[in-house]
Design an enzyme around this catalytic site. Structure first.
Site, mmCIF file in Angstrom:
data_model
loop_
_atom_site.group_PDB
_atom_site.id
_atom_site.type_symbol
_atom_site.label_atom_id
_atom_site.label_comp_id
_atom_site.label_asym_id
_atom_site.label_seq_id
_atom_site.Cartn_x
_atom_site.Cartn_y
_atom_site.Cartn_z
ATOM 1 N N PHE A 1 0.867 -1.179 0.000
ATOM 2 C CA PHE A 1 0.000 0.000 0.000
ATOM 3 C C PHE A 1 0.902 1.225 0.000
ATOM 4 O O PHE A 1 2.080 1.140 0.365
ATOM 5 C CB PHE A 1 -0.895 -0.021 1.255
ATOM 6 N N GLN B 1 -7.827 14.205 4.245
ATOM 7 C CA GLN B 1 -7.213 13.414 3.171
ATOM 8 C C GLN B 1 -8.106 13.400 1.933
ATOM 9 O O GLN B 1 -9.300 13.126 2.027
ATOM 10 C CB GLN B 1 -7.003 11.980 3.649
ATOM 11 N N HIS C 1 -8.483 11.424 -1.409
ATOM 12 C CA HIS C 1 -8.006 10.167 -2.000
ATOM 13 C C HIS C 1 -7.824 10.362 -3.498
ATOM 14 O O HIS C 1 -8.702 10.909 -4.168
ATOM 15 C CB HIS C 1 -9.035 9.065 -1.732
ATOM 16 N N LEU D 1 -15.281 5.416 -4.156
ATOM 17 C CA LEU D 1 -13.849 5.106 -4.086
ATOM 18 C C LEU D 1 -13.445 3.930 -4.968
ATOM 19 O O LEU D 1 -14.123 2.918 -5.006
ATOM 20 C CB LEU D 1 -13.482 4.757 -2.635
ATOM 21 N N GLU E 1 -7.138 1.842 -3.113
ATOM 22 C CA GLU E 1 -5.686 1.869 -3.332
ATOM 23 C C GLU E 1 -5.157 0.463 -3.630
ATOM 24 O O GLU E 1 -4.064 0.293 -4.160
ATOM 25 C CB GLU E 1 -5.025 2.429 -2.070
ATOM 26 N N ARG F 1 -0.769 9.217 -0.319
ATOM 27 C CA ARG F 1 -1.973 9.710 -1.004
ATOM 28 C C ARG F 1 -1.941 11.201 -1.312
ATOM 29 O O ARG F 1 -2.407 11.640 -2.366
ATOM 30 C CB ARG F 1 -3.199 9.421 -0.147
ATOM 31 N N HIS G 1 -11.820 12.109 1.566
ATOM 32 C CA HIS G 1 -11.866 10.687 1.923
ATOM 33 C C HIS G 1 -11.812 10.431 3.423
ATOM 34 O O HIS G 1 -12.485 9.548 3.927
ATOM 35 C CB HIS G 1 -10.676 10.006 1.251
ATOM 36 N N ARG H 1 -2.763 10.355 6.627
ATOM 37 C CA ARG H 1 -2.927 8.949 7.009
ATOM 38 C C ARG H 1 -2.420 8.038 5.895
ATOM 39 O O ARG H 1 -2.716 8.265 4.720
ATOM 40 C CB ARG H 1 -4.399 8.629 7.253
HETATM 41 C C1 LIG Z 1 -14.718 4.170 0.709
HETATM 42 C C2 LIG Z 1 -13.737 4.041 1.840
HETATM 43 C C3 LIG Z 1 -12.816 3.002 1.842
HETATM 44 C C4 LIG Z 1 -11.903 2.867 2.897
HETATM 45 N N1 LIG Z 1 -11.007 1.839 2.887
HETATM 46 C C5 LIG Z 1 -10.144 1.706 3.928
HETATM 47 C C6 LIG Z 1 -9.214 0.619 3.979
HETATM 48 O O1 LIG Z 1 -9.178 -0.235 3.097
HETATM 49 N N2 LIG Z 1 -8.375 0.549 5.029
HETATM 50 C C7 LIG Z 1 -8.376 1.458 6.039
HETATM 51 O O2 LIG Z 1 -7.584 1.330 6.960
HETATM 52 N N3 LIG Z 1 -9.270 2.476 6.027
HETATM 53 C C8 LIG Z 1 -10.139 2.620 5.014
HETATM 54 N N4 LIG Z 1 -11.031 3.663 5.007
HETATM 55 C C9 LIG Z 1 -11.196 4.462 6.223
HETATM 56 C C10 LIG Z 1 -12.004 3.671 7.243
HETATM 57 O O3 LIG Z 1 -12.844 2.754 6.598
HETATM 58 C C11 LIG Z 1 -12.868 4.574 8.138
HETATM 59 O O4 LIG Z 1 -12.056 5.566 8.691
HETATM 60 C C12 LIG Z 1 -13.470 3.752 9.253
HETATM 61 O O5 LIG Z 1 -14.156 2.621 8.766
HETATM 62 C C13 LIG Z 1 -14.400 4.566 10.139
HETATM 63 O O6 LIG Z 1 -14.899 3.689 11.118
HETATM 64 P P1 LIG Z 1 -15.657 4.235 12.388
HETATM 65 O O7 LIG Z 1 -16.032 3.060 13.215
HETATM 66 O O8 LIG Z 1 -14.861 5.302 13.029
HETATM 67 O O9 LIG Z 1 -16.962 4.934 11.784
HETATM 68 P P2 LIG Z 1 -18.158 4.354 10.866
HETATM 69 O O10 LIG Z 1 -17.892 3.012 10.337
HETATM 70 O O11 LIG Z 1 -18.510 5.444 9.916
HETATM 71 O O12 LIG Z 1 -19.327 4.195 11.908
HETATM 72 C C14 LIG Z 1 -19.941 5.315 12.492
HETATM 73 C C15 LIG Z 1 -21.092 4.815 13.323
HETATM 74 O O13 LIG Z 1 -21.598 5.889 14.086
HETATM 75 C C16 LIG Z 1 -22.997 5.913 14.003
HETATM 76 N N5 LIG Z 1 -23.414 7.308 14.203
HETATM 77 C C17 LIG Z 1 -22.918 8.432 13.641
HETATM 78 N N6 LIG Z 1 -23.545 9.518 14.120
HETATM 79 C C18 LIG Z 1 -24.458 9.073 15.009
HETATM 80 C C19 LIG Z 1 -25.432 9.702 15.835
HETATM 81 N N7 LIG Z 1 -25.608 11.026 15.839
HETATM 82 N N8 LIG Z 1 -26.212 8.932 16.608
HETATM 83 C C20 LIG Z 1 -26.079 7.584 16.620
HETATM 84 N N9 LIG Z 1 -25.165 6.937 15.858
HETATM 85 C C21 LIG Z 1 -24.377 7.665 15.074
HETATM 86 C C22 LIG Z 1 -23.340 5.341 12.634
HETATM 87 O O14 LIG Z 1 -24.622 4.789 12.657
HETATM 88 C C23 LIG Z 1 -22.250 4.270 12.508
HETATM 89 O O15 LIG Z 1 -22.707 3.082 13.113
HETATM 90 C C24 LIG Z 1 -11.921 3.806 3.951
HETATM 91 C C25 LIG Z 1 -12.840 4.853 3.935
HETATM 92 C C26 LIG Z 1 -13.732 4.996 2.882
HETATM 93 C C27 LIG Z 1 -14.669 6.161 2.862
#
Ligand SMILES: Cc1cc2nc3c(=O)[nH]c(=O)nc-3n(C[C@H](O)[C@H](O)[C@H](O)COP(=O)(O)OP(=O)(O)OC[C@H]3O[C@@H](n4cnc5c(N)ncnc54)[C@H](O)[C@@H]3O)c2cc1C
Length: 609
Positions: free
Chosen positions: A113, A233, A235, A245, A248, A281, A346, A381
């Site tokens: 990566f 970031q 992407h 997306l 990568e 990136r 991103h 990142r």
């Molecule tokens: C398309 C894409 C691909 C990616 N691929 C990678 C990868 O391959 N490798 C990597 O390391 N990173 C990757 N990333 C980054 C990574 O996936 C994210 O940073 C990460 O998954 C975020 O996880 P999280 O648990 O913080 O939030 P999320 O998975 O977004 O979860 C947020 C949660 O909070 C809840 N929520 C939000 N607001 C409220 C509210 N007001 N009340 C109640 N619930 C709420 C939602 O319901 C959800 O359940 C990628 C990002 C994107 C956008």
């Protein structure tokens, strides 16, 4: 009123991992989420999880790559914790049943990566996040952890001492999306925000519509500072029409970027002579926009990403999902033609300021995952470093909130004697205005003698009534579109003072217009209009902190490029930017970066790839 020991807000990768850890530490734990857990945005993660699993690799190399990738703005104690814990925490996922891709001999596969000195990204096809969510949700169900899904958390209930460091978080106030009820949830031991990123502050983003920075805004208004928000970031490979997306992983497997003249520009024009497409990136995103600016873009807008030479078998084995995305959203068959790509918002490197245990400066308030800033990503990142952050720091936040002793943190939080104040003159007055102020919505006869949670519930009920009672005015979508366009126009990959000031002026206008916002849909069942109106308010606060950080940081570091000072300025800027909500006004201060690790100091070097 509901009551639990530990309340986790959010059911993405960070929230699920935090809940499992809190439950394992003996706490009565519940998850409150606006989405069903497996619809969380983590499910969109394609590429993989960085963890030093193989012989020849080790956590020190992972830590070194991460510090370099961060452009020396990450805190070494957090980075070393990430690199040390990622292998065990990744293997735990494997033991829980995560279907990682494998080599012929049965070993878990890892791929290269961007910015990594070793192929360290562990993956499950191009659907890593989807499998991660399902694997952990199974563990949540198995343990009987209570999930309140389709409950929208509107605000935190914190005490109101003058100094945020003295405040206590007592619980949350949530809106039941199915019934329209507003209820209080008491947390006996802690609230963990795991609400994901704020990508919807921008117009062209890879993030889902649910990524509205709710946790950021709630913590900020409660008094916890937001850290390094200017570092967004972009992407390099999002689809031009939708922002969807293209992982990568495509470049990791050998995908090549071409300009309109068919040149492999990363090498041809010396953007990254060693790593080419697999440079960090920020480097690739700037190179693409430079190509377009030089007149070598395709249709003056994007570049091409070509994976045809990888062959159908390999593409179907490792990148099948990419074929579907390109076909469905762009009408392009990646087996026979190159895919159009351009930079898109991103990821947010910054977030709610926390220490290594996930704790904010407010007692009982934690944050983990993309909404938090511990900080492991600093100015940029590395791809594949967000998912290990979810499982490592989600686990730590859950365990600590439930009472496990994880040791004294080295990272400090909140305003204190180690911070430096900012004296930048701001072009417009930022912060609350009139009815938009969090305090003003409380003017509904809230009894002062009741506890913080009861008062917060009253305030939020008054807020819903006010929004629902009004029958004309501005709809939130108009304000949101204006905000998103301003951020994409002026606080994008390339930034300058004039543009950022313009963005701040437009954000101010959005605040003023929000005073006249109304909800058109009168229903109490699945009223997405109401929910999105509240989310838009959160986006305004979050966008303002991004623009403020971008304005004051007059240097070029990681993903933050400034026209006026296109060099990294280590003498003045080896420090985190903190923005805190101080009586309805943002105040800005700085805390030094920690470059000293357990056994070595990460001396800033020129970052070339
Ligand atoms: C398309 C894409 C691909 C990616 N691929 C990678 C990868 O391959 N490798 C990597 O390391 N990173 C990757 N990333 C980054 C990574 O996936 C994210 O940073 C990460 O998954 C975020 O996880 P999280 O648990 O913080 O939030 P999320 O998975 O977004 O979860 C947020 C949660 O909070 C809840 N929520 C939000 N607001 C409220 C509210 N007001 N009340 C109640 N619930 C709420 C939602 O319901 C959800 O359940 C990628 C990002 C994107 C956008």
């Amino acid at each position: 009123m509901y009551e639990h020991d530990v309340l986790v807000v959010g059911a993405g990768g960070a929230g699920l991992r935090a809940a499992i850890a809190a439950h394992e530490a003996g706490a009565d734990t519940a998850i409150v989420s606006k989405l069903h857990p497996v619809r969380s945005h983590t499910g969109a993660a394609e590429g993989g999880i960085n963890a030093a699993l193989q012989e020849g690799d080790d956590w020190e190399l992972h830590a070194y790559d991460t510090m370099k990738g961060s452009d020396y703005l990450a805190d070494a104690p957090a980075v070393e914790t990430l690199a040390q814990d990622a292998p065990e925490d990744t293997m735990r996922l494997e033991h829980w049943g995560m279907p990682f891709s494998r080599e012929e001999d049965g070993r878990v596969s890892q791929r290269p990566f961007g910015g990594l000195s070793y192929p360290r990204t562990t993956y499950a096809g191009a659907e890593t996040g989807h499998h991660l969510l399902h694997t952990m949700y199974e563990q949540v169900v198995k343990r009987g952890i209570q999930v309140y899904d389709e409950w929208y958390v509107m605000n935190l209930a914190t005490t109101d001492e003058a100094d945020p460091n003295d405040r206590q978080c007592e619980g949350i106030v949530a809106y039941d999306v199915q019934t329209g009820k507003v209820e209080g949830f008491k947390a006996n031991q802690g609230v963990i925000l795991a609400t994901g990123g704020p990508g919807q502050a921008f117009d062209h983003t890879t993030n889902a519509v649910s990524c509205t920075g709710d946790g950021h805004a709630m913590a900020y208004r409660a008094g916890a500072p937001l850290e390094d928000m200017e570092f967004i970031q972009f992407h390099p490979t999002s689809l031009p029409s939708t922002g969807v997306l293209i992982s990568e992983g495509v470049r990791g497997e050998g995908g090549i970027l071409y300009n309109n003249d068919g040149e492999r520009f990363m090498f041809e024009y010396g953007y990254a002579n060693n790593s080419g497409e697999l440079a960090s990136r920020d480097v690739v995103a700037r190179a693409e926009l430079d190509e377009v600016a030089e007149g070598r873009g395709v249709e003056d807008e994007y570049v091409h990403l070509d994976m045809r030479h990888l062959g159908e078998d390999r593409i179907l084995d490792r990148l099948e999902n990419i074929l579907h995305l390109a076909e469905d959203f762009e009408g392009v068959d990646g087996l026979v033609e190159p895919m159009p790509v351009k930079p898109g918002q991103h990821y947010a490197m910054g977030g709610i300021e926390v220490d290594e245990n996930g704790q904010t400066c407010i007692d009982g308030l934690y944050a983990a995952g993309e909404c938090a800033c511990v900080s492991v990503h600093g100015g940029n990142r590395l791809g594949g470093n967000a998912l290990p952050e979810l499982i490592v720091f989600g686990k730590r936040a859950g365990a600590h909130a439930a009472g496990d002793d994880l040791g004294e943190p080295e990272i400090r939080t909140g305003y204190g004697d180690d911070v430096e104040d900012d004296d930048t003159e701001l072009p417009v007055a930022p912060g609350a205005s009139g009815l938009d102020s969090a305090d003003a919505v409380a003017d509904g006869g809230v009894a002062a003698e009741t506890g913080a949670l009861e008062q917060a519930v009253e305030r939020e009920r008054a807020r819903v009534d006010r929004l629902m009672d009004k029958d004309s005015g501005v709809q939130h979508a108009e304000i949101r579109a204006k905000l998103q366009n301003a951020m994409t126009d002026y606080v994008n990959v390339f930034r300058n003072e004039e543009g950022i000031e313009k963005a701040l002026e437009i954000i101010r206008e959005c605040r003023e217009e929000y005073q006249d916002v109304y909800v058109d849909d009168p229903s109490t069942t699945f009223n997405t209009d109401l929910q999105q109106t509240i989310e838009t308010r959160n986006l305004i606060d979050v966008a303002e902190t991004i623009a403020l950080g971008a304005l004051v940081r007059n240097e070029f570091r990681g993903a933050h490029w400034r026209q006026e000072n296109q060099v990294r300025d280590d003498e003045n800027w080896l420090k985190h930017t903190l923005v805190s909500w101080d009586d309805g006004e943002p105040s800005i201060f700085y805390r030094p970066v920690i470059l000293e690790g357990e056994e070595k100091t990460y001396e800033p070097k020129v970052r070339s790839y």
